[in-house]
Scaffold this motif. Sequence first.
Motif, PDB file in Angstrom:
ATOM      1  N   ARG A 163     -12.773  -9.269   6.470  1.00  0.00           N
ATOM      2  CA  ARG A 163     -12.195  -8.802   7.734  1.00  0.00           C
ATOM      3  C   ARG A 163     -10.890  -8.070   7.465  1.00  0.00           C
ATOM      4  O   ARG A 163     -10.044  -8.541   6.702  1.00  0.00           O
ATOM      5  CB  ARG A 163     -11.948  -9.960   8.697  1.00  0.00           C
ATOM      6  N   MET A 164     -10.720  -6.933   8.090  1.00  0.00           N
ATOM      7  CA  MET A 164      -9.484  -6.161   7.975  1.00  0.00           C
ATOM      8  C   MET A 164      -9.004  -5.814   9.375  1.00  0.00           C
ATOM      9  O   MET A 164      -9.786  -5.313  10.190  1.00  0.00           O
ATOM     10  CB  MET A 164      -9.744  -4.877   7.172  1.00  0.00           C
ATOM     11  N   THR A 165      -7.727  -6.079   9.637  1.00  0.00           N
ATOM     12  CA  THR A 165      -7.162  -5.798  10.953  1.00  0.00           C
ATOM     13  C   THR A 165      -5.883  -4.993  10.806  1.00  0.00           C
ATOM     14  O   THR A 165      -4.987  -5.386  10.046  1.00  0.00           O
ATOM     15  CB  THR A 165      -6.867  -7.093  11.723  1.00  0.00           C
ATOM     16  N   GLN A 166      -5.825  -3.880  11.495  1.00  0.00           N
ATOM     17  CA  GLN A 166      -4.621  -3.049  11.547  1.00  0.00           C
ATOM     18  C   GLN A 166      -4.526  -2.416  12.930  1.00  0.00           C
ATOM     19  O   GLN A 166      -5.543  -1.990  13.491  1.00  0.00           O
ATOM     20  CB  GLN A 166      -4.670  -1.927  10.500  1.00  0.00           C
ATOM     21  N   ASP A 167      -3.321  -2.369  13.450  1.00  0.00           N
ATOM     22  CA  ASP A 167      -3.067  -1.699  14.734  1.00  0.00           C
ATOM     23  C   ASP A 167      -4.021  -2.176  15.829  1.00  0.00           C
ATOM     24  O   ASP A 167      -4.460  -1.389  16.684  1.00  0.00           O
ATOM     25  CB  ASP A 167      -3.175  -0.176  14.570  1.00  0.00           C
ATOM     26  N   THR A 216     -10.099  -4.281  14.332  1.00  0.00           N
ATOM     27  CA  THR A 216     -10.671  -5.146  13.302  1.00  0.00           C
ATOM     28  C   THR A 216     -12.013  -4.590  12.850  1.00  0.00           C
ATOM     29  O   THR A 216     -12.847  -4.206  13.675  1.00  0.00           O
ATOM     30  CB  THR A 216     -10.874  -6.574  13.825  1.00  0.00           C
ATOM     31  N   GLN A 253     -13.411   5.734   2.690  1.00  0.00           N
ATOM     32  CA  GLN A 253     -12.218   5.621   3.532  1.00  0.00           C
ATOM     33  C   GLN A 253     -12.635   5.827   4.980  1.00  0.00           C
ATOM     34  O   GLN A 253     -13.219   6.854   5.328  1.00  0.00           O
ATOM     35  CB  GLN A 253     -11.176   6.655   3.135  1.00  0.00           C
ATOM     36  N   GLU A 302     -11.380   6.083   8.826  1.00  0.00           N
ATOM     37  CA  GLU A 302     -10.236   6.303   9.712  1.00  0.00           C
ATOM     38  C   GLU A 302     -10.694   6.111  11.151  1.00  0.00           C
ATOM     39  O   GLU A 302     -11.656   6.750  11.602  1.00  0.00           O
ATOM     40  CB  GLU A 302      -9.672   7.712   9.524  1.00  0.00           C
ATOM     41  N   THR A 359      -5.941   5.136  11.958  1.00  0.00           N
ATOM     42  CA  THR A 359      -5.705   3.964  11.116  1.00  0.00           C
ATOM     43  C   THR A 359      -6.758   3.926  10.010  1.00  0.00           C
ATOM     44  O   THR A 359      -7.952   4.067  10.287  1.00  0.00           O
ATOM     45  CB  THR A 359      -5.766   2.669  11.947  1.00  0.00           C
ATOM     46  N   SER A 360      -6.313   3.718   8.785  1.00  0.00           N
ATOM     47  CA  SER A 360      -7.200   3.840   7.625  1.00  0.00           C
ATOM     48  C   SER A 360      -7.616   2.480   7.058  1.00  0.00           C
ATOM     49  O   SER A 360      -6.787   1.577   6.925  1.00  0.00           O
ATOM     50  CB  SER A 360      -6.510   4.668   6.537  1.00  0.00           C
ATOM     51  N   PHE A 361      -8.907   2.352   6.734  1.00  0.00           N
ATOM     52  CA  PHE A 361      -9.458   1.174   6.080  1.00  0.00           C
ATOM     53  C   PHE A 361     -10.243   1.640   4.857  1.00  0.00           C
ATOM     54  O   PHE A 361     -10.847   2.715   4.881  1.00  0.00           O
ATOM     55  CB  PHE A 361     -10.398   0.406   7.011  1.00  0.00           C
TER      56      PHE A 361
END
Length: 280
Positions: free
Chosen positions: A51-55, A58, A224, A226, A230-232
Amino acid sequence: MNKSLFKVGMIASALFLSACGENTPKESNDEMTETTTEEAVKEETASTEGRMTQDGITIYPADIAQDFPNAKLTLNNPKDDAKLKVGENQFDFTVSDYELAVQTDDAMNRHCANSEKGQHIHFILNNAPYLAKYEPSFKAELGEGNNVVLSFLSRSYHESIKNSTAFVLKNFPIGKVENKFDEKAPHLFYSRPKGEYSGKDAEKILLDFYLLNTELSTEGNRVQVEINGTSFLIDQWQPYFVEGLKEGENTFRIKLISADGAPVEGPFNDSGDRIITIKK
């Protein structure tokens, strides 16, 4: 020594030893509790792995509940040497060990957007938004130059079948072609999300793409992603779910990059902006 006092001392000693013995299991229970707690933490960590969460957004891997290892898609027409024209052309496929126009068994458990028409073929021309085809024969518009066609089998909820026989990649050049398309080079094709999502379908959005002639890893090529700027970074080829998107327009973009972050050369390895609409 008085025999009565001796007996009392023996009884006291026995009671003391018995009490110590009763305490031993309690210590073991404490150890078991600690172990159980540790295992619970490990399970919780495993459940959130990836799991990745930014801004507020998720992204996390979607478990593949139903696979189709023997599903096969074969292109019968056009032939490789066919002389095609600009405009409408006939495409004929054969589908084996997979059924079009039926619901995938686990569709209701997926809790994401699902096609009422069932399983289908994603037909992608030059990495444009796909066309969903529920029959194996149909017509498609081709243009001047390269006509790179990626077709693959899709579950009813638009998740691609990712095996070596479930797709067809062909180029049908028409007229003058400036750059020859290399079918054996690494390629990334965008698939989902697409279009408009509302209600329950807007809570969990499927992110899916098709990868050819390369693998992803933490030390090699990656994708990558976006989302609204926001980049994951993704290092596994599999479907993902996205949560936390804002109401209105949301912009997705995917790129195939090398270990050092440089773009991997290829005409479709940067999807460009794909805009979807969320209505809650």
